[in-house]
Motif scaffolding. Structure first.
Motif, PDB file in Angstrom:
ATOM      1  N   VAL A  17     -67.304  25.249  16.285  1.00 43.64           N
ATOM      2  CA  VAL A  17     -66.136  25.565  15.465  1.00 43.64           C
ATOM      3  C   VAL A  17     -64.978  25.995  16.350  1.00 43.64           C
ATOM      4  O   VAL A  17     -63.822  25.615  16.110  1.00 43.64           O
ATOM      5  CB  VAL A  17     -66.484  26.651  14.419  1.00 43.64           C
ATOM      6  CG1 VAL A  17     -65.233  27.208  13.751  1.00 43.64           C
ATOM      7  CG2 VAL A  17     -67.433  26.094  13.382  1.00 43.64           C
ATOM      8  N   THR A  22     -61.900  24.190  12.363  1.00 42.28           N
ATOM      9  CA  THR A  22     -62.465  23.902  11.045  1.00 42.28           C
ATOM     10  C   THR A  22     -61.809  22.687  10.402  1.00 42.28           C
ATOM     11  O   THR A  22     -62.453  21.925   9.687  1.00 42.28           O
ATOM     12  CB  THR A  22     -62.301  25.118  10.114  1.00 42.28           C
ATOM     13  OG1 THR A  22     -60.917  25.477  10.061  1.00 42.28           O
ATOM     14  CG2 THR A  22     -63.100  26.297  10.625  1.00 42.28           C
ATOM     15  N   LYS A  23     -60.521  22.474  10.657  1.00 37.94           N
ATOM     16  CA  LYS A  23     -59.824  21.336  10.047  1.00 37.94           C
ATOM     17  C   LYS A  23     -60.384  20.016  10.579  1.00 37.94           C
ATOM     18  O   LYS A  23     -60.610  19.069   9.830  1.00 37.94           O
ATOM     19  CB  LYS A  23     -58.328  21.435  10.328  1.00 37.94           C
ATOM     20  CG  LYS A  23     -57.490  20.494   9.531  1.00 37.94           C
ATOM     21  CD  LYS A  23     -56.021  20.781   9.717  1.00 37.94           C
ATOM     22  CE  LYS A  23     -55.197  20.016   8.718  1.00 37.94           C
ATOM     23  NZ  LYS A  23     -53.773  20.304   8.866  1.00 37.94           N
ATOM     24  N   LYS A  24     -60.603  19.943  11.875  1.00 38.18           N
ATOM     25  CA  LYS A  24     -61.148  18.726  12.477  1.00 38.18           C
ATOM     26  C   LYS A  24     -62.570  18.471  11.977  1.00 38.18           C
ATOM     27  O   LYS A  24     -62.926  17.327  11.671  1.00 38.18           O
ATOM     28  CB  LYS A  24     -61.132  18.871  14.007  1.00 38.18           C
ATOM     29  CG  LYS A  24     -61.591  17.677  14.757  1.00 38.18           C
ATOM     30  CD  LYS A  24     -60.535  16.630  14.777  1.00 38.18           C
ATOM     31  CE  LYS A  24     -60.910  15.561  15.788  1.00 38.18           C
ATOM     32  NZ  LYS A  24     -59.925  14.532  15.863  1.00 38.18           N
ATOM     33  N   LEU A  25     -63.374  19.520  11.860  1.00 41.17           N
ATOM     34  CA  LEU A  25     -64.741  19.361  11.356  1.00 41.17           C
ATOM     35  C   LEU A  25     -64.742  18.915   9.900  1.00 41.17           C
ATOM     36  O   LEU A  25     -65.582  18.112   9.486  1.00 41.17           O
ATOM     37  CB  LEU A  25     -65.525  20.661  11.512  1.00 41.17           C
ATOM     38  CG  LEU A  25     -65.871  21.055  12.953  1.00 41.17           C
ATOM     39  CD1 LEU A  25     -66.538  22.417  12.975  1.00 41.17           C
ATOM     40  CD2 LEU A  25     -66.756  20.022  13.605  1.00 41.17           C
ATOM     41  N   LYS A  26     -63.783  19.415   9.113  1.00 41.07           N
ATOM     42  CA  LYS A  26     -63.673  18.995   7.711  1.00 41.07           C
ATOM     43  C   LYS A  26     -63.332  17.511   7.633  1.00 41.07           C
ATOM     44  O   LYS A  26     -63.909  16.770   6.832  1.00 41.07           O
ATOM     45  CB  LYS A  26     -62.602  19.813   7.008  1.00 41.07           C
ATOM     46  CG  LYS A  26     -62.411  19.460   5.565  1.00 41.07           C
ATOM     47  CD  LYS A  26     -61.294  20.288   4.952  1.00 41.07           C
ATOM     48  CE  LYS A  26     -60.980  19.793   3.562  1.00 41.07           C
ATOM     49  NZ  LYS A  26     -59.807  20.447   3.005  1.00 41.07           N
ATOM     50  N   ASN A  27     -62.412  17.059   8.476  1.00 38.74           N
ATOM     51  CA  ASN A  27     -62.039  15.639   8.491  1.00 38.74           C
ATOM     52  C   ASN A  27     -63.212  14.765   8.927  1.00 38.74           C
ATOM     53  O   ASN A  27     -63.425  13.687   8.357  1.00 38.74           O
ATOM     54  CB  ASN A  27     -60.845  15.407   9.414  1.00 38.74           C
ATOM     55  CG  ASN A  27     -59.568  15.998   8.862  1.00 38.74           C
ATOM     56  OD1 ASN A  27     -59.458  16.269   7.672  1.00 38.74           O
ATOM     57  ND2 ASN A  27     -58.602  16.207   9.739  1.00 38.74           N
ATOM     58  N   GLY A  29     -66.368  15.462   8.540  1.00 39.82           N
ATOM     59  CA  GLY A  29     -67.330  15.463   7.433  1.00 39.82           C
ATOM     60  C   GLY A  29     -66.919  14.528   6.310  1.00 39.82           C
ATOM     61  O   GLY A  29     -67.740  13.783   5.775  1.00 39.82           O
ATOM     62  N   SER A  30     -65.628  14.547   5.964  1.00 40.54           N
ATOM     63  CA  SER A  30     -65.180  13.665   4.877  1.00 40.54           C
ATOM     64  C   SER A  30     -65.211  12.200   5.302  1.00 40.54           C
ATOM     65  O   SER A  30     -65.539  11.325   4.497  1.00 40.54           O
ATOM     66  CB  SER A  30     -63.778  14.063   4.417  1.00 40.54           C
ATOM     67  OG  SER A  30     -62.844  13.870   5.448  1.00 40.54           O
ATOM     68  N   ASP A  31     -64.889  11.919   6.558  1.00 39.70           N
ATOM     69  CA  ASP A  31     -64.970  10.546   7.055  1.00 39.70           C
ATOM     70  C   ASP A  31     -66.416  10.048   7.054  1.00 39.70           C
ATOM     71  O   ASP A  31     -66.686   8.901   6.682  1.00 39.70           O
ATOM     72  CB  ASP A  31     -64.393  10.440   8.459  1.00 39.70           C
ATOM     73  CG  ASP A  31     -62.887  10.612   8.492  1.00 39.70           C
ATOM     74  OD1 ASP A  31     -62.251  10.503   7.428  1.00 39.70           O
ATOM     75  OD2 ASP A  31     -62.354  10.864   9.591  1.00 39.70           O
TER      76      ASP A  31
END
Length: 82
Positions: A17, A22-27, A29-31
């Motif tokens: 993290v 967190t923003k990059k990890l969220k992207n 995950g959604s990808d």
């Protein structure tokens, strides 16, 4: 030495993290979720055309009407070019 405890995994997660945010990890995950969904949809569509082609065959009369309609259509753009 063989397996990691929960504390080891929490430290690894904290480092990931901190490095990626967190923003990059969220992207990511959604990808990844979108890719899995697309793959599942592709697998469903891959088997569907065989069944759909058998049930959606047009009657011979409709095919003949469609062919005669194609002969009478006029390409407007072709007339404008000449």
């Amino acid at each position: 030495m063989g397996s990691f405890s929960i504390w080891h995994w929490l430290i690894v997660l904290l480092i990931v993290v901190m490095v990626f945010g967190t923003k990059k990890l969220k992207n990511i995950g959604s990808d990844l979720g979108g890719a899995v969904k697309g793959f599942k949809d592709g697998m469903k569509d891959g088997s569907a055309p065989d069944d759909a082609a058998k049930t959606a065959a047009a009657p011979a009369g409709q095919v003949a009407n469609q062919q005669s309609a194609d002969k009478t259509t006029i390409d407007v753009e072709a007339k404008q070019k000449s």
